[in-house]
Scaffold this motif. Structure first.
Motif, PDB file in Angstrom:
ATOM      1  N   LEU A 384      -5.050  -4.113  -8.511  1.00  0.00           N
ATOM      2  CA  LEU A 384      -5.465  -5.251  -7.690  1.00  0.00           C
ATOM      3  C   LEU A 384      -5.872  -4.842  -6.278  1.00  0.00           C
ATOM      4  O   LEU A 384      -6.435  -5.647  -5.534  1.00  0.00           O
ATOM      5  CB  LEU A 384      -4.328  -6.275  -7.600  1.00  0.00           C
ATOM      6  N   THR A 385      -5.559  -3.618  -5.896  1.00  0.00           N
ATOM      7  CA  THR A 385      -5.920  -3.135  -4.560  1.00  0.00           C
ATOM      8  C   THR A 385      -7.032  -2.098  -4.689  1.00  0.00           C
ATOM      9  O   THR A 385      -8.144  -2.327  -4.235  1.00  0.00           O
ATOM     10  CB  THR A 385      -4.703  -2.562  -3.840  1.00  0.00           C
ATOM     11  N   GLY A 386      -6.739  -0.971  -5.327  1.00  0.00           N
ATOM     12  CA  GLY A 386      -7.766   0.005  -5.655  1.00  0.00           C
ATOM     13  C   GLY A 386      -8.506   0.574  -4.468  1.00  0.00           C
ATOM     14  O   GLY A 386      -8.029   0.545  -3.338  1.00  0.00           O
ATOM     15  N   GLU A 387      -9.690   1.107  -4.750  1.00  0.00           N
ATOM     16  CA  GLU A 387     -10.548   1.704  -3.743  1.00  0.00           C
ATOM     17  C   GLU A 387     -11.910   1.029  -3.789  1.00  0.00           C
ATOM     18  O   GLU A 387     -12.235   0.296  -4.711  1.00  0.00           O
ATOM     19  CB  GLU A 387     -10.690   3.217  -3.974  1.00  0.00           C
ATOM     20  N   ASP A 388     -12.710   1.302  -2.779  1.00  0.00           N
ATOM     21  CA  ASP A 388     -14.041   0.717  -2.667  1.00  0.00           C
ATOM     22  C   ASP A 388     -14.898   1.077  -3.889  1.00  0.00           C
ATOM     23  O   ASP A 388     -14.982   2.256  -4.242  1.00  0.00           O
ATOM     24  CB  ASP A 388     -14.690   1.244  -1.388  1.00  0.00           C
ATOM     25  N   PRO A 389     -15.510   0.095  -4.579  1.00  0.00           N
ATOM     26  CA  PRO A 389     -15.517  -1.352  -4.326  1.00  0.00           C
ATOM     27  C   PRO A 389     -14.189  -1.995  -4.754  1.00  0.00           C
ATOM     28  O   PRO A 389     -13.745  -1.813  -5.886  1.00  0.00           O
ATOM     29  CB  PRO A 389     -16.665  -1.863  -5.198  1.00  0.00           C
ATOM     30  N   PHE A 390     -13.571  -2.726  -3.852  1.00  0.00           N
ATOM     31  CA  PHE A 390     -12.220  -3.218  -4.054  1.00  0.00           C
ATOM     32  C   PHE A 390     -12.183  -4.407  -5.021  1.00  0.00           C
ATOM     33  O   PHE A 390     -13.054  -5.279  -4.966  1.00  0.00           O
ATOM     34  CB  PHE A 390     -11.611  -3.632  -2.715  1.00  0.00           C
ATOM     35  N   PRO A 391     -11.168  -4.436  -5.897  1.00  0.00           N
ATOM     36  CA  PRO A 391     -11.040  -5.583  -6.807  1.00  0.00           C
ATOM     37  C   PRO A 391     -10.798  -6.898  -6.061  1.00  0.00           C
ATOM     38  O   PRO A 391     -11.179  -7.957  -6.545  1.00  0.00           O
ATOM     39  CB  PRO A 391      -9.823  -5.210  -7.669  1.00  0.00           C
ATOM     40  N   THR A 392     -10.133  -6.810  -4.904  1.00  0.00           N
ATOM     41  CA  THR A 392      -9.837  -8.009  -4.129  1.00  0.00           C
ATOM     42  C   THR A 392     -10.467  -7.916  -2.744  1.00  0.00           C
ATOM     43  O   THR A 392     -11.437  -8.594  -2.437  1.00  0.00           O
ATOM     44  CB  THR A 392      -8.320  -8.213  -3.987  1.00  0.00           C
ATOM     45  N   SER A 393      -9.933  -7.051  -1.898  1.00  0.00           N
ATOM     46  CA  SER A 393     -10.322  -6.985  -0.495  1.00  0.00           C
ATOM     47  C   SER A 393     -10.001  -5.606   0.051  1.00  0.00           C
ATOM     48  O   SER A 393      -9.179  -4.877  -0.514  1.00  0.00           O
ATOM     49  CB  SER A 393      -9.548  -8.058   0.289  1.00  0.00           C
ATOM     50  N   ASP A 394     -10.646  -5.267   1.170  1.00  0.00           N
ATOM     51  CA  ASP A 394     -10.283  -4.021   1.853  1.00  0.00           C
ATOM     52  C   ASP A 394      -9.030  -4.206   2.702  1.00  0.00           C
ATOM     53  O   ASP A 394      -8.536  -3.241   3.295  1.00  0.00           O
ATOM     54  CB  ASP A 394     -11.436  -3.490   2.695  1.00  0.00           C
ATOM     55  N   HIS A 395      -8.504  -5.439   2.753  1.00  0.00           N
ATOM     56  CA  HIS A 395      -7.236  -5.719   3.426  1.00  0.00           C
ATOM     57  C   HIS A 395      -6.129  -5.912   2.395  1.00  0.00           C
ATOM     58  O   HIS A 395      -6.394  -6.230   1.239  1.00  0.00           O
ATOM     59  CB  HIS A 395      -7.347  -6.994   4.275  1.00  0.00           C
ATOM     60  N   ARG A 396      -4.893  -5.754   2.835  1.00  0.00           N
ATOM     61  CA  ARG A 396      -3.738  -5.946   1.961  1.00  0.00           C
ATOM     62  C   ARG A 396      -2.909  -7.141   2.441  1.00  0.00           C
ATOM     63  O   ARG A 396      -2.850  -7.426   3.642  1.00  0.00           O
ATOM     64  CB  ARG A 396      -2.859  -4.682   1.967  1.00  0.00           C
ATOM     65  N   LEU A 397      -2.289  -7.795   1.504  1.00  0.00           N
ATOM     66  CA  LEU A 397      -1.386  -8.900   1.852  1.00  0.00           C
ATOM     67  C   LEU A 397      -0.170  -8.346   2.589  1.00  0.00           C
ATOM     68  O   LEU A 397       0.413  -7.337   2.189  1.00  0.00           O
ATOM     69  CB  LEU A 397      -0.965  -9.648   0.590  1.00  0.00           C
ATOM     70  N   VAL A 398       0.214  -9.009   3.675  1.00  0.00           N
ATOM     71  CA  VAL A 398       1.393  -8.641   4.464  1.00  0.00           C
ATOM     72  C   VAL A 398       2.364  -9.816   4.419  1.00  0.00           C
ATOM     73  O   VAL A 398       1.951 -10.969   4.577  1.00  0.00           O
ATOM     74  CB  VAL A 398       1.021  -8.328   5.930  1.00  0.00           C
ATOM     75  N   ARG A 399       3.649  -9.522   4.207  1.00  0.00           N
ATOM     76  CA  ARG A 399       4.632 -10.608   4.069  1.00  0.00           C
ATOM     77  C   ARG A 399       5.909 -10.269   4.824  1.00  0.00           C
ATOM     78  O   ARG A 399       6.283  -9.097   4.981  1.00  0.00           O
ATOM     79  CB  ARG A 399       4.949 -10.880   2.600  1.00  0.00           C
ATOM     80  N   VAL A 400       6.589 -11.334   5.270  1.00  0.00           N
ATOM     81  CA  VAL A 400       7.897 -11.217   5.903  1.00  0.00           C
ATOM     82  C   VAL A 400       8.776 -12.317   5.342  1.00  0.00           C
ATOM     83  O   VAL A 400       8.351 -13.475   5.235  1.00  0.00           O
ATOM     84  CB  VAL A 400       7.785 -11.342   7.434  1.00  0.00           C
ATOM     85  N   ASP A 401      10.001 -11.977   4.949  1.00  0.00           N
ATOM     86  CA  ASP A 401      10.978 -12.952   4.479  1.00  0.00           C
ATOM     87  C   ASP A 401      11.897 -13.329   5.635  1.00  0.00           C
ATOM     88  O   ASP A 401      12.521 -12.460   6.246  1.00  0.00           O
ATOM     89  CB  ASP A 401      11.808 -12.376   3.321  1.00  0.00           C
ATOM     90  N   LEU A 402      11.963 -14.618   5.898  1.00  0.00           N
ATOM     91  CA  LEU A 402      12.771 -15.143   6.984  1.00  0.00           C
ATOM     92  C   LEU A 402      13.906 -16.005   6.439  1.00  0.00           C
ATOM     93  O   LEU A 402      13.801 -16.547   5.342  1.00  0.00           O
ATOM     94  CB  LEU A 402      11.917 -16.007   7.915  1.00  0.00           C
ATOM     95  N   GLN A 403      14.953 -16.129   7.207  1.00  0.00           N
ATOM     96  CA  GLN A 403      16.035 -17.050   6.872  1.00  0.00           C
ATOM     97  C   GLN A 403      15.992 -18.187   7.887  1.00  0.00           C
ATOM     98  O   GLN A 403      16.208 -17.966   9.083  1.00  0.00           O
ATOM     99  CB  GLN A 403      17.389 -16.338   6.906  1.00  0.00           C
ATOM    100  N   VAL A 404      15.690 -19.378   7.399  1.00  0.00           N
ATOM    101  CA  VAL A 404      15.523 -20.540   8.263  1.00  0.00           C
ATOM    102  C   VAL A 404      16.555 -21.584   7.874  1.00  0.00           C
ATOM    103  O   VAL A 404      16.633 -21.980   6.711  1.00  0.00           O
ATOM    104  CB  VAL A 404      14.105 -21.126   8.146  1.00  0.00           C
ATOM    105  N   THR A 405      17.345 -22.042   8.808  1.00  0.00           N
ATOM    106  CA  THR A 405      18.371 -23.049   8.520  1.00  0.00           C
ATOM    107  C   THR A 405      17.861 -24.433   8.859  1.00  0.00           C
ATOM    108  O   THR A 405      17.035 -24.625   9.752  1.00  0.00           O
ATOM    109  CB  THR A 405      19.645 -22.766   9.316  1.00  0.00           C
ATOM    110  N   SER A 406      18.382 -25.421   8.148  1.00  0.00           N
ATOM    111  CA  SER A 406      17.996 -26.809   8.408  1.00  0.00           C
ATOM    112  C   SER A 406      18.989 -27.464   9.329  1.00  0.00           C
ATOM    113  O   SER A 406      20.040 -26.924   9.624  1.00  0.00           O
ATOM    114  CB  SER A 406      17.925 -27.576   7.096  1.00  0.00           C
TER     115      SER A 406
END
Length: 406
Positions: A384-406
């Motif tokens: 899903l990432t690969g090399e040029d020509p990219f299957p999706t994008s030349d960028h990658r998804l970036v994520r952060v898991d947070l703990q949020v209280t109500s």
């Protein structure tokens, strides 16, 4: 009147006004909710390269449900399963139909056996890309074309943005900064000599837009600060894009600073000032700026990375390290740590792989984990990432898991 028609008309009206876009069906409960505590709220950004050279082309690909790139983008999102995600480079159509088509035809459909994802809420609003300025901004003596739009683009809405969320978006509190003028920023980097006095006074700061999108999570509110500053390249000696990129980044730095530093900021509704210090936030987007490498104006992204309210969790991946080693070239000359890279720019004329995509939470929020979705070759997901020509994008998804209280 069918429920589908009713839903579509509501979506069209909401998008035209730049509002949150609710979906009536498939609203999955948040599995992280436990006894009044929201654990592991996953927030992500992804420049998904869902842009097309012609107006209406992306809409046709979304309608088909069979576009291979969009299916791969949807699979990346399904694998990572964020609760809130900003997509950069999503071409916006005037009626907003593309957002619903992406959900219905791709995200809510299993891709290669992945679990579908459902986002009851979405937000988009007009952007500056492709919107004619009526001015000769590139100095070629002719008015018109992509270079003379308020933000570079072949048509209005090209390279737009959309926020998807499993939690309610507080539409009435959203602030947008599409029309904020660059000249209004104190001590700006605007190259007045290049643009001329008249054009400099009119030029908008944001190449797309800047959005403050409050999301309701239990009894708490998280401000999603979304943007996509212009690349600091395609410049002449005046360095107008480098300068604009840096000042677009600075907009959020000032917005998070109380007192006089944020008083110059006025949103599209005419409301002045920045974000209250008591309000938690997370900064999302492709900021086109690496702290050490590439073509950025010196210190551009450091305005956020070193801001006293911002936490840099430094998301990383093994795939970025592998790519830097295999591609060598410019990457071998970089000062930055390869495992922090988020974009594969290692084509023959490119600046090498860079860290340009960011999820930067408020220091008051508890961080559980962070990552860049960049699998090593042969690992699950590497197709899903690969090399040029990219299957999706030349960028990658970036994520952060947070703990949020109500």
């Amino acid at each position: 009147m069918s429920s589908r028609i009713t839903r579509r008309r509501a979506l069209v009206a909401a998008t035209a006004a730049g509002l949150a876009l609710p979906t009536a069906a498939h609203a999955a409960p948040n599995p992280a909710y436990r006894g009044g505590l929201f654990e592991n709220l996953r927030v992500a950004t992804f420049n998904a390269s869902l842009n097309r050279p012609e107006e209406g082309e992306l809409l046709r690909d979304l309608e088909s449900g069979e576009d291979e790139q969009i299916r791969a983008v949807a699979e990346v999102i399904q694998v990572n399963n964020p609760d809130i995600i900003l997509l950069n480079e999503f071409d916006l159509d005037e009626k907003g139909a593309g957002i619903d088509l992406l959900r219905r035809n791709y995200l809510e459909v299993s891709q290669n056996g992945r679990t579908p994802v459902f986002y009851p809420y979405a937000f988009t609003a007009p952007v500056n890309t492709g919107v004619p300025s009526g001015l000769d901004l590139n100095g070629d003596g002719v008015v018109g074309g992509a270079d003379d739009a308020w933000g570079f683009g072949e048509f209005p809405g090209q390279y737009g943005m959309v926020v998807f969320s499993r939690h309610p978006i507080l539409t009435e509190r959203v602030r947008t900064f599409q029309k904020l003028r660059w000249a209004d920023m104190p001590s700006n980097l605007l190259p007045t000599e290049f643009y001329g006095v008249e054009n400099s006074a009119a030029l908008r700061l944001s190449s797309k837009s800047h959005w403050d999108v409050p999301v309701s999570i239990g009894t708490s509110t998280l401000h999603v600060l979304a943007a996509h500053p212009t690349p600091p390249s395609f410049d002449g000696p005046e360095k107008r894009n480098q300068r604009r990129n840096s000042d677009e980044i600075r907009l959020w730095a000032d917005y998070l600073s109380p007192g006089r530093r944020s008083q110059w900021i006025v949103d599209d509704a005419g409301i002045q000032g920045g974000l209250d210090p008591s309000e938690p936030f997370v900064i999302l987007g492709d900021y086109n700026s690496d702290p050490l490498d590439g073509d950025s104006w010196p210190g551009a992204i450091d305005q956020l990375l070193e801001h006293p309210r911002v936490r840099d969790t430094k998301p990383r991946s093994a795939g970025a390290v592998e790519a830097a080693e295999l591609q060598a070239g410019t990457d071998a000359e970089h000062q930055g740590e390869a495992h922090l890279d988020t974009a594969d720019f290692a084509d023959p004329d490119g600046p090498g792989n860079l860290r340009v995509d960011y999820v930067l939470p408020d220091k008051t929020l508890q961080v559980v984990s962070s990552a860049v979705y960049w699998p090593t070759q042969g690992a699950p997901g590497s197709e899903l990432t690969g090399e040029d020509p990219f299957p999706t994008s030349d960028h990658r998804l970036v994520r952060v898991d947070l703990q949020v209280t109500s």
